[in-house]
Design an enzyme around this catalytic site. Structure first.
Site, PDB file in Angstrom:
ATOM      1  N   ASP A  17      -4.220  -7.921  -2.983  1.00 43.78           N
ATOM      2  CA  ASP A  17      -3.815  -8.815  -4.071  1.00 43.78           C
ATOM      3  C   ASP A  17      -4.612  -8.452  -5.315  1.00 43.78           C
ATOM      4  OD1 ASP A  17      -2.838 -11.215  -5.479  1.00 43.78           O
ATOM      5  OD2 ASP A  17      -2.140 -11.771  -3.485  1.00 43.78           O
ATOM      6  N   HIS A  62       0.837  -8.528  -8.267  1.00 45.94           N
ATOM      7  CA  HIS A  62      -0.372  -8.816  -7.475  1.00 45.94           C
ATOM      8  C   HIS A  62      -1.068  -7.519  -7.046  1.00 45.94           C
ATOM      9  CE1 HIS A  62      -0.081 -13.155  -7.360  1.00 45.94           C
ATOM     10  NE2 HIS A  62       1.191 -13.069  -7.034  1.00 45.94           N
ATOM     11  N   GLU A  98       6.156 -12.914  -7.896  1.00 48.95           N
ATOM     12  CA  GLU A  98       5.368 -13.107  -9.116  1.00 48.95           C
ATOM     13  C   GLU A  98       5.005 -11.788  -9.807  1.00 48.95           C
ATOM     14  OE1 GLU A  98       3.251 -17.326  -8.045  1.00 48.95           O
ATOM     15  OE2 GLU A  98       2.215 -15.545  -7.314  1.00 48.95           O
TER      16      GLU A  98
END
Ligand code: ACM
Ligand code: ZN
Length: 488
Positions: A129, A196, A260
């Site tokens: 991440d 990420h 995202e």
């Protein structure tokens, strides 16, 4: 006491009115190939002994888990009974974020062993991440050396100025995989991309659109820097990394994130725009779909199937056979995807994210969530392949906190994954769970106190807001509520 005091509740169970005073470890096993090979088993406790039938070892394993709970609760002698049991869903998962905060191998084993007692069969391991990279890579040693340590941690109001990092060695990961396999748990590693990826880009800035330095992140959030989809080196890197990942993780599924991923850099990147032109792609979401498709095709050559978070559905270009994990489907794309034949996993954040406080997500709310979208045609129901409950660890710094947040909510999800809807009842579950808490404690898992599971309504909002005030900035609270209650 509610009967049978077992979680997940067996799908058929009948008391036969006698007692068995022998050892619960003495079991007669019979292979019954008429039974399905999905973990189904038949368990008969009579005054003369215990008999189990199943098609294979998986069924025997689940019968054993049932018996373990029965023996714990009822002791000796055991009431006699007949159980015929099989799971409702094939995917019964839990996810652990080992990036924001890591767990030791021993802690993961405790969690996995306990999850296996509740008949979970998938461990989804979040390994990469913005704040760190946790997979030991020999192909790209800079990931292990540079991408695994952040200089400080600033999650919410907690500021820790000491470097935080680490990674799992291949030997450790193989140890976890073997431990899972011995418990009929499949392991799904996740390397999130194209978003990420700040930790990766910190080590490999040349793979970002701008090619400039990218910091490893020390806060929670969504970040603009994502892998460049125009540069061919990005694909060389992804394929090299996934090849290495597949060498370590042998199971059929690889999770590639896809959530995202802000597209602002892609919009101004000559390489990304060039790729879109060359491939005839109409927008940047399709560019992510192009990336997902190439990765999925690469993994398919290795016999692996790809899982992505639901944002991936923003593209109408998608690979065959993609599995979607639904955590926040604001655009209601998941039911349409399932209706068209796509397989989906239910992980709705509002019900299944165990990093949220009990005030926001009481156990009852988790337990009563229905993982099947309404109005799905009956012949498409089998596309809802299961449930998965994550624990994200920005605010979960140690294992005791992790256990407190996840149990009993993990158990609630296990019952939805295994037990037919019509047999589920929250009060009944709650009573069984309270009785089984000492069994978890024998495994080193200390759940939240029952008084905290279902806070009274008036206390929920202030306590939820209190949690957010303690963990995130005012701006993030505002954005969260705007986002959550926004009309589409
Ligand atoms: C997610 O919570 N971003 C999958
Ligand atoms: Zn780019």
């Amino acid at each position: 006491m509610v009967f049978p005091c077992v979680i997940p509740k067996p799908n058929r169970c009948r008391l036969t009115g006698e007692y068995y005073a022998g050892s619960a470890a003495e079991i007669r096993k019979t292979i019954d190939t008429e039974l399905p090979d999905n973990g189904a088993y038949r368990l008969v406790i009579s005054k003369d002994g215990i008999e189990v039938s199943a098609a294979d070892d998986k069924g025997f394993f689940y019968a054993q888990q049932t018996l373990k709970q029965l023996a714990f609760v009822y002791g000796n002698p055991l009431p006699t009974m007949e159980i015929d049991d099989a799971p409702v869903f094939m995917h019964r998962g839990f996810m652990v974020d080992s990036v924001r905060h890591m767990q030791t191998v021993d802690e993961l084993k405790k969690l996995i062993d306990t999850a296996s007692m509740f008949k979970f069969n998938v461990f989804h391991w979040h390994l990469s991440d913005d704040q760190g990279f946790r997979f030991e890579s020999e192909t790209y040693p800079e990931l292990t050396q540079i991408a695994c340590v952040r200089p400080s941690s600033d999650f919410g109001k907690v500021h820790d100025n000491t470097p935080y990092g680490g990674y799992y060695t291949k030997q450790q990961m193989r140890e976890i995989i073997d431990f899972c396999h011995a418990r009929f748990i499949t392991v799904i590693p996740e390397i999130d991309m194209p978003g990420h990826t700040c930790a990766i880009l910190h080590a490999k800035p040349e793979l970002s659109c701008k090619g400039e330095e990218v910091s490893i992140k020390t806060t929670a959030g969504i970040f603009e820097e994502i892998l460049c989809c125009g540069k061919e080196e990005t694909f060389d890197f992804i394929f090299g990394l996934l090849d290495e990942l597949c060498e370590v993780f042998p199971d059929p599924f690889i999770h590639i994130g896809g959530d995202e991923a802000p597209k602002n850099n892609w919009k101004i990147c000559p390489a990304c725009q060039g790729r879109m032109l060359q491939e005839g792609l109409a927008n940047e979401e399709q560019l992510q779909g192009y990336m997902t498709t190439r990765i999925s095709e690469h993994l398919a050559k290795k016999g692996r199937q790809c899982i992505c978070w639901n944002e991936t559905l923003a593209s109408d270009i998608l690979p065959e056979g993609l599995i979607i994990q639904n955590w926040m489907d604001k655009k209601k794309q998941v039911p349409a995807f399932a209706a068209a034949g796509g397989r989906v996993i239910y992980s709705d954040y509002y019900h299944y994210y165990t990093d949220y406080p009990y005030a926001m997500t009481p156990v009852k709310k988790t337990y009563t969530a229905d993982p099947v979208p309404k109005n799905l045609p009956a012949e498409m129901l089998q596309n809802c392949i299961g449930v998965e409950t994550p624990i994200w660890t920005e605010h979960v710094r140690d294992f005791s906190r992790l256990c407190y947040m996840t149990w009993p909510r993990f158990a609630a999800v296990s019952e939805t994954g295994w037990t037919k809807k019509e047999r589920k009842k929250y009060d009944d579950f709650k009573e069984r769970m309270v009785t089984l808490l000492p069994l978890l404690e024998e495994n080193g898992i200390y759940a939240a106190d029952p008084k905290e599971w279902d806070p009274i309504s008036v206390s929920r909002l202030p306590r939820t807001l209190g949690h957010f005030a303690d963990t995130v900035s005012a701006e993030m609270v505002t954005n969260f509520f705007k986002d959550t209650f926004k009309k589409d």
